[in-house]
Enzyme design. Structure first.
Site, PDB file in Angstrom:
ATOM      1  CE  LYS A  52      37.396  46.098  50.976  1.00 45.95           C
ATOM      2  NZ  LYS A  52      37.970  45.177  49.993  1.00 45.95           N
ATOM      3  CD  GLN A  96      41.448  44.865  48.982  1.00 48.66           C
ATOM      4  OE1 GLN A  96      40.541  44.548  49.739  1.00 48.66           O
ATOM      5  NE2 GLN A  96      41.259  45.725  48.006  1.00 48.66           N
ATOM      6  CG  ASP A 119      35.347  40.289  48.254  1.00 48.49           C
ATOM      7  OD1 ASP A 119      34.814  41.409  48.323  1.00 48.49           O
ATOM      8  OD2 ASP A 119      36.563  40.085  48.459  1.00 48.49           O
TER       9      ASP A 119
HETATM   10  N1  GUN Z   1      40.127  44.996  45.154  1.00 44.72           N
HETATM   11  C1  GUN Z   1      39.390  46.017  44.640  1.00 44.72           C
HETATM   12  N2  GUN Z   1      38.101  45.876  44.979  1.00 44.72           N
HETATM   13  C2  GUN Z   1      38.004  44.763  45.721  1.00 44.72           C
HETATM   14  C3  GUN Z   1      36.916  44.106  46.369  1.00 44.72           C
HETATM   15  O1  GUN Z   1      35.759  44.510  46.330  1.00 44.72           O
HETATM   16  N3  GUN Z   1      37.241  42.972  47.064  1.00 44.72           N
HETATM   17  C4  GUN Z   1      38.499  42.487  47.095  1.00 44.72           C
HETATM   18  N4  GUN Z   1      38.702  41.366  47.770  1.00 44.72           N
HETATM   19  N5  GUN Z   1      39.517  43.073  46.508  1.00 44.72           N
HETATM   20  C5  GUN Z   1      39.271  44.208  45.827  1.00 44.72           C
END
Ligand code: GUN
Length: 279
Positions: A52, A96, A119
């Site tokens: 990211k 996350q 998200d």
């Molecule tokens: N953990 C696995 N996929 C994601 C996601 O798309 N966003 C977040 N915040 N955590 C994750």
């Protein structure tokens, strides 16, 4: 020959479009900024967070990284989120997941200002999606809609079958397909006659979380197959929920793993960040 839907290429296109937008915003004096919070050091999360940050750097989005120790108290995390909510120079906040067991995920998600919920996990964002109002959409299903649209695959009037009912993929996927005027069926572990239901699908979204679960017996001739799964097989090679080689001769289009849905998730996260800054 079936179309191999190239998520790597389509996500690169989207990122390049965003790069231009971000540059324009910068000229207007606005630096698009995403705060990324990781608690603990789950190795998979570290990889995702790293990807990211890399995508942010490529597009020109400023990323603020908060790497908090495993023992961080829920209260401390909530305080950090509250301070980021207040900051005008922070447009998106991402925590996350998964979080350590002593932190309540639902409380953390609710603490994020819906205007910064890139998200799309906040109940307000989920609610907005289900009643057709503006709000952030969960990145993986939003990416799948982009894959279909940018591959010239119509959704309107099609039989769409989603296998999986998670809050992050299955449910928002169903809502988005409905919004695009698909006829949507959601299947799950208790679905009877899963094979028969899947064989009705013009568009099948496989998010069951089992490696190579779907073979050609689940597929209608000429269907479009979207594979959300990602697993390592016995030879440490990546594979999806779909048995790609077995299914390929029967489909009109299919996403590979890797290089299908995966890269779209981050592209759509970046898209949501730019939206947040533009708002
Ligand atoms: N953990 C696995 N996929 C994601 C996601 O798309 N966003 C977040 N915040 N955590 C994750």
């Amino acid at each position: 020959m079936a179309l191999r839907i190239d998520g790597k290429m389509i996500s690169a296109q989207i990122k390049d479009e965003l790069k231009e937008k971000v540059a324009k915003l910068k000229e207007e004096g606005k630096t698009v900024t995403l705060a990324v919070i990781q608690v603990g050091n789950d190795p998979a999360s570290t990889v995702y967070v790293g990807n990211k940050k890399k995508a942010c750097a490529y597009i020109g989005i400023r990323s603020l990284a908060y790497e908090l120790p495993e023992e961080t108290k829920e209260e401390e995390l909530l305080e950090l989120i509250a301070s980021l909510n207040k900051r005008e120079d922070v447009h998106g906040i991402l925590v996350q997941l998964p979080l350590p067991g002593h932190i309540r995920e639902d409380q953390v998600i609710r603490a994020i200002d819906p205007k910064k919920d890139v998200d799309g996990f906040h109940p307000q964002s989920v609610g907005a999606l289900s009643i057709g109002e503006k709000g952030f959409v969960s990145c993986t299903p939003a990416g799948i809609i982009q894959l279909l649209k940018r591959s010239g695959i119509a959704i309107e009037g099609k039989e769409c079958v989603v296998v999986g009912r998670s809050n992050i993929v299955g449910k928002p996927m169903a809502m988005l397909l409905l919004r695009e005027n698909g006829t949507v069926t959601v299947c799950h572990s208790r679905t009877r006659n899963l094979k028969e239901v899947c064989r009705r699908a013009d568009i099948l979204v496989a998010a069951i979380g089992k490696p190579k679960f779907f073979d050609h017996e689940y597929i209608k001739e000429g269907a479009v197959v979207i594979d959300v799964g990602i697993h390592r097989n016995e030879n440490n090679k990546l594979c999806g929920d779909v048995d790609y080689d077995d299914v390929y001769p029967h489909v009109s289009a299919i996403t590979p793993v890797p290089g299908g849905v995966g890269p779209m998730t981050i592209a759509m996260l970046m898209y949501n960040c730019v939206q947040a800054a533009e708002m």
